[in-house]
Write a protein that holds these residues in place. Structure first.
Motif, short mmCIF file in Angstrom:
data_model
loop_
_atom_site.label_atom_id
_atom_site.label_comp_id
_atom_site.label_asym_id
_atom_site.label_seq_id
_atom_site.Cartn_x
_atom_site.Cartn_y
_atom_site.Cartn_z
N MET A 92 30.19 -17.38 24.48
CA MET A 92 28.91 -18.00 24.80
C MET A 92 28.90 -18.57 26.22
O MET A 92 27.88 -18.53 26.91
CB MET A 92 28.58 -19.06 23.77
CG MET A 92 28.30 -18.48 22.39
SD MET A 92 27.75 -19.71 21.21
CE MET A 92 26.10 -20.04 21.82
N ASP A 104 26.09 -17.30 28.82
CA ASP A 104 25.21 -18.23 29.54
C ASP A 104 25.35 -18.08 31.04
O ASP A 104 24.36 -18.13 31.79
CB ASP A 104 25.54 -19.67 29.14
CG ASP A 104 24.60 -20.19 28.06
OD1 ASP A 104 23.80 -19.39 27.54
OD2 ASP A 104 24.68 -21.38 27.73
N LEU A 149 21.61 -10.53 24.92
CA LEU A 149 20.91 -11.33 23.91
C LEU A 149 20.84 -10.61 22.57
O LEU A 149 21.05 -11.22 21.52
CB LEU A 149 19.49 -11.67 24.41
CG LEU A 149 19.43 -12.70 25.54
CD1 LEU A 149 18.04 -12.72 26.17
CD2 LEU A 149 19.80 -14.08 25.03
N GLN A 159 24.19 -10.87 20.92
CA GLN A 159 24.43 -12.20 20.36
C GLN A 159 23.71 -12.39 19.02
O GLN A 159 24.30 -12.88 18.06
CB GLN A 159 23.95 -13.26 21.35
CG GLN A 159 24.83 -13.42 22.57
CD GLN A 159 25.97 -14.39 22.31
OE1 GLN A 159 25.77 -15.58 22.14
NE2 GLN A 159 27.18 -13.86 22.29
N VAL A 160 22.44 -11.98 18.94
CA VAL A 160 21.68 -12.22 17.71
C VAL A 160 22.10 -11.23 16.62
O VAL A 160 22.17 -11.60 15.45
CB VAL A 160 20.17 -12.17 17.98
CG1 VAL A 160 19.40 -12.53 16.71
CG2 VAL A 160 19.79 -13.13 19.10
N ILE A 198 20.41 -20.21 17.84
CA ILE A 198 19.98 -18.83 17.56
C ILE A 198 18.49 -18.68 17.83
O ILE A 198 18.04 -17.69 18.41
CB ILE A 198 20.31 -18.45 16.11
CG1 ILE A 198 21.82 -18.58 15.85
CG2 ILE A 198 19.86 -17.02 15.81
CD1 ILE A 198 22.19 -18.51 14.38
N LEU A 214 17.94 -18.14 21.42
CA LEU A 214 18.26 -16.78 21.83
C LEU A 214 17.13 -15.83 21.50
O LEU A 214 16.75 -14.96 22.31
CB LEU A 214 19.56 -16.31 21.16
CG LEU A 214 20.84 -17.06 21.51
CD1 LEU A 214 22.00 -16.59 20.62
CD2 LEU A 214 21.21 -16.86 22.98
N ARG A 232 14.30 -16.27 23.90
CA ARG A 232 14.57 -15.60 25.18
C ARG A 232 14.26 -14.12 25.08
O ARG A 232 13.71 -13.53 26.01
CB ARG A 232 16.04 -15.80 25.57
CG ARG A 232 16.39 -17.16 26.11
CD ARG A 232 17.84 -17.18 26.58
NE ARG A 232 18.21 -18.42 27.23
CZ ARG A 232 19.36 -18.62 27.84
NH1 ARG A 232 20.27 -17.66 27.89
NH2 ARG A 232 19.64 -19.78 28.40
#
Length: 425
Positions: free
Chosen positions: A250, A254, A270, A273-274, A410, A413, A416
């Motif tokens: 993370m 970032d 992104l 990550q999700v 979350i 994210l 975004r």
């Protein structure tokens, strides 16, 4: 269970050619860009498991009855899941809170799946499409660039983290080359507190490979920070084992999101990550919720078909109107080895990943004052119970608010991603 399922073969027709596959080979198709192959993979998987569903379901009923007889009736645990909680050094109330908060946050992932449907150019995702790839950026990074960016993101947090990661490189303990005969995937091997850990990756130049490098180096840093402990206690317990790795990833993401000019790269990071958060947190939490329900249903005489119907309801509650779940997924539960081999193991995945998101939210809110507490968590290794380790760092994992903080990350994210203009594939 292993004897029956290990003999399974799966048959799929690809471009007119009939192919016989193992389960591992079959499930690579679940990530295919071709929707017909994703559907064919799942349909064949649950055709085979559904054909054996009656006998596999009876095996599960027997395992559950034996588990209750030993753990509840003989050993006196309050509930079937309590025995696993003791192994993990986690109080029952903490696990209950975690699962309750996960149930309340299904809407975040449902929004994500609705967004993914728009990126894929469809009105609604099918369960077959949950792991479908969106268009991938063609930007590549040399290994040197990636290593420098990972180390820089660690250094921004604390120079000691970068120094420890550099030891892995300096001692030749990192194998990143893709070559014939080498195993796939990535891992970190911490064999003893006396040795710098060994890291294996298969680096191919994508931003996701850079994130994997940060993840595995995070594991190495965790072990090295805990190296003052004995060989029996330097490894973090299972609920804390992914803390440094996911946190390190993370930090990198970032940093990249703040500096990367390519919108496609930002989108890929992104989505990754999700996607990972869904697979590790929400999917595993709902497995645990089903296990808890199934243990009670079996105690009350439920049939295999009733268990299958309950599992299908579990999926529909998880996905809501965002994902169409077809009937063959009622047999997914008999295809999950963990619920047979290690009852209630699965929530540890959700615990670890959500813990990191919650910690990361605290870091974003507190800044410098958070860092010593975080490093203390890593330095403790497995020498104390997770609740004690975290309480000593001023973190209350018994509170709803702490776990909700992870879901708030979350949610950020997903927001975004929602702000990126959709380019349907």
């Amino acid at each position: 269970y292993g004897s029956i399922t290990n003999r399974d073969v799966f048959n799929v027709t690809i471009d007119g050619e009939d192919k016989e596959m193992t389960r591992g080979e079959l499930m690579t198709l679940a990530h295919s860009p071709r929707p017909e192959l994703r559907a064919a993979a799942y349909q064949e998987l649950y055709r085979v498991y559904g054909d054996d569903g009656s006998i596999l379901g009876q095996m599960y009923q027997t395992i559950v009855r034996d588990w209750r007889n030993e753990q509840v009736d003989l050993r006196g645990f309050a509930t079937p899941i309590s025995a696993r909680n003791l192994v993990n050094d986690i109080p029952d109330a903490v696990v209950e809170t975690l699962l309750n908060v996960a149930q309340r946050n299904t809407g975040i992932f449902q929004r994500f799946f609705q967004l993914k449907a728009r990126w894929l150019g469809v009105d609604r995702l099918r369960r077959y499409d949950v792991y479908a790839p969106v268009a991938e950026s063609d930007k590549e990074y040399s290994f040197g660039q990636s290593a420098a960016m990972v180390l820089d993101s660690f250094r921004q947090f604390d120079p000691r983290l970068a120094e420890l990661a550099e030891r892995v490189f300096a001692e030749g303990h990192l194998d990143s080359e893709v070559r014939r005969g080498k195993r796939g995937g990535a891992f970190c091997a911490s064999v003893s507190p006396k040795f710098t850990p060994w890291v294996l990756t298969n680096y191919q130049g994508k931003a996701s490979d850079m994130a994997t490098l940060a993840h595995e180096l995070g594991h190495a840093i965790h072990s090295m920070l805990a190296s003052e402990h004995t060989i029996f206690t330097f490894h973090a317990s299972l609920p804390l084992a992914e803390t440094a790795s996911t946190f390190g990833e993370m930090m990198l993401v970032d940093s990249l999101l703040a500096t990367e000019t390519s919108e496609d790269v930002r989108r890929d990071l992104l989505f990754r990550q999700v996607d990972d958060a869904y697979a590790t947190i929400q999917r595993q939490s709902f497995f645990a919720l089903f296990e808890r329900q199934a243990h009670e249903m079996i105690q009350n005489g439920a049939s295999v078909d009733e268990l299958a119907a309950a599992y299908l309801d579990n999926l529909k509650a998880q996905f809501g109107d965002a994902v169409d779940v077809s009937d063959e997924f009622r047999w997914e539960w008999v295809s999950i080895p963990h619920i047979y081999q290690v009852p209630f193991y699965v929530y540890a995945y959700a615990f670890g990943q959500l813990l990191v998101f919650s910690l990361y939210q605290q870091y974003q809110q507190e800044g410098e004052s958070f860092k010593p507490r975080y490093l203390k968590i890593l330095s403790t290794g497995g020498s104390a119970a997770p609740v004690q380790v975290l309480a000593d760092a001023g973190i209350d994992i018994t509170s709803d608010a702490f776990w909700q903080g992870g879901f708030d990350v979350i949610d950020g994210l997903v927001k975004r991603l929602e702000a990126i203009p959709v380019k349907a594939g």
